[in-house]
Design an enzyme around this catalytic site. Structure first.
Site, PDB file in Angstrom:
ATOM      1  N   GLU A  42       0.106  -2.774   4.566  1.00 25.31           N
ATOM      2  CA  GLU A  42       0.217  -1.413   4.060  1.00 25.31           C
ATOM      3  C   GLU A  42      -0.493  -1.307   2.717  1.00 25.31           C
ATOM      4  O   GLU A  42      -0.289  -2.134   1.828  1.00 25.31           O
ATOM      5  CB  GLU A  42       1.689  -1.013   3.911  1.00 25.31           C
ATOM      6  CG  GLU A  42       1.885   0.423   3.458  1.00 25.31           C
ATOM      7  CD  GLU A  42       3.344   0.839   3.461  1.00 25.31           C
ATOM      8  OE1 GLU A  42       3.812   1.360   2.424  1.00 25.31           O
ATOM      9  OE2 GLU A  42       4.021   0.666   4.492  1.00 25.31           O
ATOM     10  N   ASP A  71      12.213  -3.097   4.108  1.00 23.73           N
ATOM     11  CA  ASP A  71      10.868  -3.623   3.855  1.00 23.73           C
ATOM     12  C   ASP A  71      10.382  -4.407   5.084  1.00 23.73           C
ATOM     13  O   ASP A  71       9.189  -4.418   5.394  1.00 23.73           O
ATOM     14  CB  ASP A  71      10.870  -4.547   2.636  1.00 23.73           C
ATOM     15  CG  ASP A  71      11.490  -3.881   1.420  1.00 23.73           C
ATOM     16  OD1 ASP A  71      10.741  -3.377   0.569  1.00 23.73           O
ATOM     17  OD2 ASP A  71      12.738  -3.850   1.336  1.00 23.73           O
ATOM     18  N   ASP A 119       4.375  -5.652   4.265  1.00 22.83           N
ATOM     19  CA  ASP A 119       4.696  -4.519   3.396  1.00 22.83           C
ATOM     20  C   ASP A 119       4.762  -5.082   1.977  1.00 22.83           C
ATOM     21  O   ASP A 119       5.746  -5.719   1.610  1.00 22.83           O
ATOM     22  CB  ASP A 119       6.024  -3.889   3.802  1.00 22.83           C
ATOM     23  CG  ASP A 119       6.437  -2.761   2.864  1.00 22.83           C
ATOM     24  OD1 ASP A 119       5.564  -1.950   2.492  1.00 22.83           O
ATOM     25  OD2 ASP A 119       7.627  -2.683   2.494  1.00 22.83           O
TER      26      ASP A 119
END
Length: 199
Positions: free
Chosen positions: A74, A149, A14
């Site tokens: 992501e 996260d 992430d």
């Protein structure tokens, strides 16, 4: 256990410029399990270039520690200011460069796709995503991280796992939110109702 089953390690990332999450899952046959998750904390590093160097070193270290077969990352989402997008894009690019430097194949997933894959709801909160992962991967409450996260990164890895071409689930791991609900009505409690209402 069938010893001929192929083991696949997936690293999820992430991207972030202050906190970057990572999550590692192991896939054996049709069963996925968490190996590790955590964050790369860069809040005390003021210089943007030093942050990028730190990201490269840390992601490289994670790759060397867990030897992932694939990386799921992501994709940055639009809507922030240009400077924020530029910094986030650089952070993502450096993480991807670390993977490419170790010949790890990379797949990008939009935040909406990851949320849909995990919860069945593209507008699910980070907390909902984390809670579904906890249930799906049987993670204890004590193992849940302080920073979401980390669970976002784990969600990217699990999303990639769900996209892998494999036979129908044998009951070990749900291939979708609906399947999980059908097989675990008692474990879902109020989340199913909340997600349904948001759709």
């Amino acid at each position: 256990m069938d010893k001929t089953q192929k083991e696949t390690i997936i690293l999820g990332i992430d991207p972030g410029t202050n906190i970057m999450g990572y999550g590692v899952i192991k896939v054996l046959g049709k069963k996925a399990s968490m190996i590790a998750m955590g964050v790369i904390d860069m809040r005390k590093i003021g210089d943007q270039h030093l942050k990028l160097g730190h990201i490269f070193k840390r992601v490289t270290g994670i790759i060397e520690s867990y030897l992932p077969d694939e990386m799921a990352i992501e994709a940055p989402f639009f809507g922030k200011n240009v400077q924020s997008m530029l910094k986030l894009g650089r952070a993502q690019g450096v993480a991807m460069a670390a993977a490419m430097n170790r010949d790890v194949p990379i797949t990008e997933y939009a935040p909406l796709k990851i949320k849909m894959a995990i919860t069945g709801n593209g507008s699910a909160s980070k907390e909902q995503v984390a809670d579904m992962l906890r249930r799906m991967l049987n993670i204890s409450q004590d193992e849940m991280p302080r920073f979401l996260d980390a669970t976002d990164a784990l969600a990217a890895a699990y999303c990639h796992y769900l996209q892998l071409d494999r036979p129908e689930s044998d009951g070990h791991a749900p291939k979708s939110w609906k399947e999980f609900v059908a097989k675990n009505p008692g474990r879902v409690n109020g989340i199913n109702k909340k997600v349904t209402e948001n759709n």
